[in-house]
Each structure stands twice: as C-alpha cells, then as structure tokens.
Write an enzyme that holds these catalytic residues in place. Structure first.
Site, mmCIF file in Angstrom:
data_model
loop_
_atom_site.group_PDB
_atom_site.id
_atom_site.type_symbol
_atom_site.label_atom_id
_atom_site.label_comp_id
_atom_site.label_asym_id
_atom_site.label_seq_id
_atom_site.Cartn_x
_atom_site.Cartn_y
_atom_site.Cartn_z
ATOM 1 N N LYS A 1 0.823 -1.235 0.275
ATOM 2 C CA LYS A 1 -0.218 -0.222 0.068
ATOM 3 C C LYS A 1 0.957 1.325 -0.184
ATOM 4 O O LYS A 1 1.843 1.571 0.453
ATOM 5 C CB LYS A 1 -1.140 -0.046 1.748
ATOM 6 C CG LYS A 1 -2.306 -0.866 1.058
ATOM 7 C CD LYS A 1 -3.159 -0.629 2.301
ATOM 8 C CE LYS A 1 -4.367 -1.692 2.267
ATOM 9 N NZ LYS A 1 -4.950 -1.159 3.594
ATOM 10 N N LYS B 1 -15.130 1.390 -3.489
ATOM 11 C CA LYS B 1 -16.288 0.993 -2.934
ATOM 12 C C LYS B 1 -17.401 1.536 -4.578
ATOM 13 O O LYS B 1 -17.522 2.383 -4.958
ATOM 14 C CB LYS B 1 -16.460 2.041 -1.946
ATOM 15 C CG LYS B 1 -15.877 1.758 -0.785
ATOM 16 C CD LYS B 1 -15.921 2.930 0.109
ATOM 17 C CE LYS B 1 -14.505 2.957 1.107
ATOM 18 N NZ LYS B 1 -14.871 3.978 1.906
ATOM 19 N N ARG C 1 -12.021 13.262 6.248
ATOM 20 C CA ARG C 1 -12.799 14.589 5.651
ATOM 21 C C ARG C 1 -14.211 13.854 5.332
ATOM 22 O O ARG C 1 -13.974 12.954 6.333
ATOM 23 C CB ARG C 1 -12.420 14.111 3.848
ATOM 24 C CG ARG C 1 -12.166 12.847 3.110
ATOM 25 C CD ARG C 1 -11.943 13.179 1.834
ATOM 26 N NE ARG C 1 -10.741 11.592 1.412
ATOM 27 C CZ ARG C 1 -11.723 10.431 1.625
ATOM 28 N NH1 ARG C 1 -12.951 10.377 1.495
ATOM 29 N NH2 ARG C 1 -11.178 9.554 0.999
ATOM 30 N N ARG D 1 -23.146 3.735 -6.179
ATOM 31 C CA ARG D 1 -22.527 4.781 -7.196
ATOM 32 C C ARG D 1 -23.026 5.098 -8.317
ATOM 33 O O ARG D 1 -23.013 3.654 -9.292
ATOM 34 C CB ARG D 1 -21.057 4.760 -6.909
ATOM 35 C CG ARG D 1 -20.591 5.361 -5.252
ATOM 36 C CD ARG D 1 -19.085 5.761 -4.554
ATOM 37 N NE ARG D 1 -18.579 5.132 -3.658
ATOM 38 C CZ ARG D 1 -17.630 5.370 -3.117
ATOM 39 N NH1 ARG D 1 -16.800 5.705 -4.120
ATOM 40 N NH2 ARG D 1 -16.810 5.952 -1.608
#
Length: 453
Positions: A158, A237, A291, A337
């Site tokens: 990562k 996602k 955020r 989405r």
C-alpha cells in the site's frame, strides 16, 4: 458562524455543500475550471470564480488560485469536499497563514493520519487492533522480503499517501513480491508524489466496515454508526449501506468505541471515518479518512444528521449540534455509485456528453448528482455521475426501492456506459441479498469458482 464559504471542489459534492450552506444562510463561492463553467454547482452558487484550465493541477489542485479567489470574494472559510486538496495538510496550513479557516482537521492531525503507516502505529498505541504488517514504510526489497516472511502471503503493498482505492497491490507469492513492490512504489510516486509504501497482511474474504465520527473543539466526540462498504472494484467502493447487514451488535459497538478512542488519541476535530476489515468476530483498523466521505448520505438517511452542517459548526468553533448527540438510527439505507465506466471492459472510464439524464425519484429516494442533459463526464476528473440512495424501514425495503430506482435511471450519450446495470445485478446476488458478501464479491463474479489464495 461564517458569512461566506468557498467550496474548493466540483461535481456532486460541491453542489451538496452549496445546499447546506444555503439552508444555513451562508453565502457560497464555487471555484471552477474553465470546462466546469456551466456545471450544476456553479449555477447554484452565489458567486463563482474561474481558477484555471481543465488540468486539475492547474485549477482544483493549485492552492494559489484557490486562496486568491477566497480573499477576493471575502470568504472566511474553505470547504475542500473530498478528493483534491481535502486531506492535504500543506493546503490547510496555507489557509491558516492567509486568515482562512480550513473546514477539516488540524494540519498536524491530517499529516499523521495521512501517513498510513504512522496512523497504524498511533492507533495500535491507542489500543485499536491493526492488521499485521510493517510498522513503518518499507524502502528496500530486502525489507519487503523480511516483512513478507513474518506476516505471510497473501499480502498487500500500500502507498503511504494512498487514497480512493489507489496505490494498492495484492501479492500472492514470493515470486511476485519484488516486481509488485517496485511497480507500486513507482505508481505511488506518479499518483501522490510520494513513493513510500508499507505492507499488510491481505485478509481475503473480509468485510469492509467503517465508522462515521464527528468531533468538536469542546471535547465532544460522537459516532454515527457503521457503514458496510464491501462491494468494491479495485478497492474502490460501489455500494454502501447502513446498518451493516448481519453485523453482531456487540461487534458494531466495539468498532464504534475503537473509532471514538482513536479520534480522541489524535485530538481529531471535524468529520472523519475510521475504516476496519472484519472477518468473523475479528476486526482490524486499516486507515482514517480525514474528510467527508462519498458515502456520507447513507449515514444521513438513517440518522437525520446533516454531516456537512456539523462540519461547518465545528470549523466555526461551535459545539456539535444537538442532533449529532441524540441520534437514533431509523431503518436502513443503501447507496449505489453511478460511475461513467464500462464494467464489461475493466471499468474503463466513458467520458462524453450526456444526451439524456433522468434521475429516479419517488418515496424515500435521494439522488446526489451534478449531471443533467447536455452536461459532460470529463476525462480529467473522477467518473462519478451520481449517488442513488434509498431508505426503507428495513434492509429489504431499502433494497426494493433501490431496484426500482435503478430501473428508473436513464443515462445516455455517445459511447456512454455506467455501473448501473452491474449494480442492479449485484443487488440480486444471493450472497448480497443474504448479507453474507465480502470484498471478493465482484472478483468472484468475474472469476466463478475462484478459490481463496
């Protein structure tokens, strides 16, 4: 409270923030690139300022132009939305140096949490369980091999500065470790200007559960429950819901307590999300998003809390509103989405002009979108067109309304494809319907019979 807020973003999130500001009597300034001059957010704003060309590095990612726009229009605060500069501690510092309030956590908190290997260490010290992995960035192949030997395969490389599902690569055996390690470092440098990476054990078949928190400068830290974000492609996602189906109440409470403890440990202020991987009764912290999240409407639908409003209150130095303290989850909500992408071609973006855009409506359907007939999905920016959110008294009702909403959605244009047809199919997947799905759902659809590594 602020008189004028500048919104340093575009698309549906910019329009979303404009609407809450209007509810609160706050004047809005929306900055925009040249190609966004006719966008829905620009049309809705009280004032608009062109800050540069389509290239985001010369507009939405260019602090001097944004700061100048704020100073010229008399804005007291800047809301960064999500993406772009929303988790950039240097930008938050520049705002403060120019007498502007950055609507988000303090720069030092963002810096510590934005460095994901540092965040892991801080949260472990605060008592949160973490995924086994490296305690600091890994810079050499020998270090990578040493960590891999300790945690085993599969593992995931990562980017320290990663976000939005980018900068992650799964490694399933020692032969793939070195080339993947080098490729991820190179990709991280291009994407984030930071080639540091760390290694974690890859928890195949885990669920992705996150906790929404709010914190003010008066010592109040609250959580607004959990969201399940396990339906993903390339770690990004696609479907989110609250409450998380089939998540034991005691485990949900434990995750919420971990998130509150973690927020207190760093002196967090504002809205944020603590993300965990859950497998069975075991859970492990992975990162904090400092955020507002793309999927925040799911939480708003089940709690009645306007998260943007709470951000504005906290940034103005006021305590969290009463609704954030006394919330009670009602029913269930699901978000899909709708991206301008072709699921049949590895989710390649499909930019272009929309000849038709008809949003679904009806009882308990919310659509956050900046799209309209004649608008464009721009190749320079994220492919998100809309977020369709439905609420129901229970999960079954929320899903039934989502199925109906996706049937009503119409998005047309030359060469245009969206994720909507795929998501409609996922809603009927037996594992999803039963609430037993995990982050491998779409991988297993693409490769039937795929076995655990």
């Amino acid at each position: 409270m602020f008189d004028t807020v500048l919104i340093a973003n575009r698309g549906e999130i910019a329009l979303r923030i404009v609407r809450t500001c209007r509810d609160m009597g706050i004047t809005t300034v929306v900055v925009h690139s040249g190609v966004d001059r006719d966008s829905a957010a620009v049309r809705a704003a009280d004032h608009r300022v062109n800050i540069g060309p389509a290239d985001p590095h010369r507009s939405y990612l260019y602090p001097p132009a944004i700061i100048e726009a704020a100073l010229q229009t008399g804005a007291q605060a800047i809301h960064p939305g999500y993406g772009f500069l929303s988790e950039d501690p240097d930008f938050a510092t520049i705002c403060a140096e120019n007498g502007l309030v950055f609507i988000g956590p303090d720069p030092d908190v963002m810096a510590r949490l934005g460095d994901k290997s540092t965040a892991r260490r801080i949260m472990a010290e605060a008592g949160l369980p973490v995924v086994p992995g490296s305690d600091r960035p890994v810079s050499t192949a020998d270090e990578a091999a040493e960590v891999a030997q300790r945690i085993g395969f599969p593992l995931i490389v990562k980017a320290v500065a990663g976000g939005g599902g980018r900068g992650m690569s799964v490694v399933r055996d020692i032969g793939a470790l070195l080339p993947t390690f080098r490729a991820t470092r190179a990709a991280a440098q291009v994407a984030f200007g930071d080639n540091r990476v760390y290694l974690e054990q890859y928890l195949y078949g885990a669920r992705h559960i996150e906790i929404q928190i709010l914190a003010d400068a008066h010592g109040n830290v609250v959580h607004l429950g959990e969201r399940d974000c396990s339906v993903q492609r390339r770690h990004q996602k696609l479907i989110e819901e609250s409450p998380a189906p089939r998540l034991p109440a005691d485990l949900a409470d434990r995750l919420a307590a971990h998130a509150v403890a973690g927020a207190r440990a760093v002196g967090y202020r504002g809205a944020g999300t603590f993300e965990f991987l859950v497998r069975g009764e075991d859970a492990a912290f992975i990162e904090v998003n400092s955020r507002i999240q793309v999927e925040h409407p799911v939480t708003e639908m089940v709690t009645g809390v306007d998260i943007v409003r709470e951000q504005l209150l906290v940034a103005a130095g006021e305590p969290l509103g009463p609704s954030s303290h006394g919330w009670a989850r009602r029913g269930a909500a699901v978000e899909c989405r709708i991206n301008a992408e072709d699921p049949n071609r590895a989710f390649v973006p499909c930019p272009g002009r929309l000849t038709e855009f008809t949003a679904p409506a009806g009882p308990f359907v919310r659509v956050d979108t900046h799209a309209f007939p004649g608008s464009q999905a721009r190749p320079e920016y994220d492919s998100l067109l809309a977020k369709v959110v439905t609420w129901g008294q229970d999960r079954d009702q929320a899903l039934a309304r989502m199925r109906r909403a996706l049937r009503e959605l119409r998005v047309e244009g030359p060469g245009m494809h969206t994720t909507a047809p795929l998501l409609a199919e996922v809603l009927d997947e037996p594992d999803f319907v039963a609430g037993t799905h995990d982050t491998t759902l779409l991988d297993r659809r693409a490769e039937p019979g795929r076995a655990e590594p």
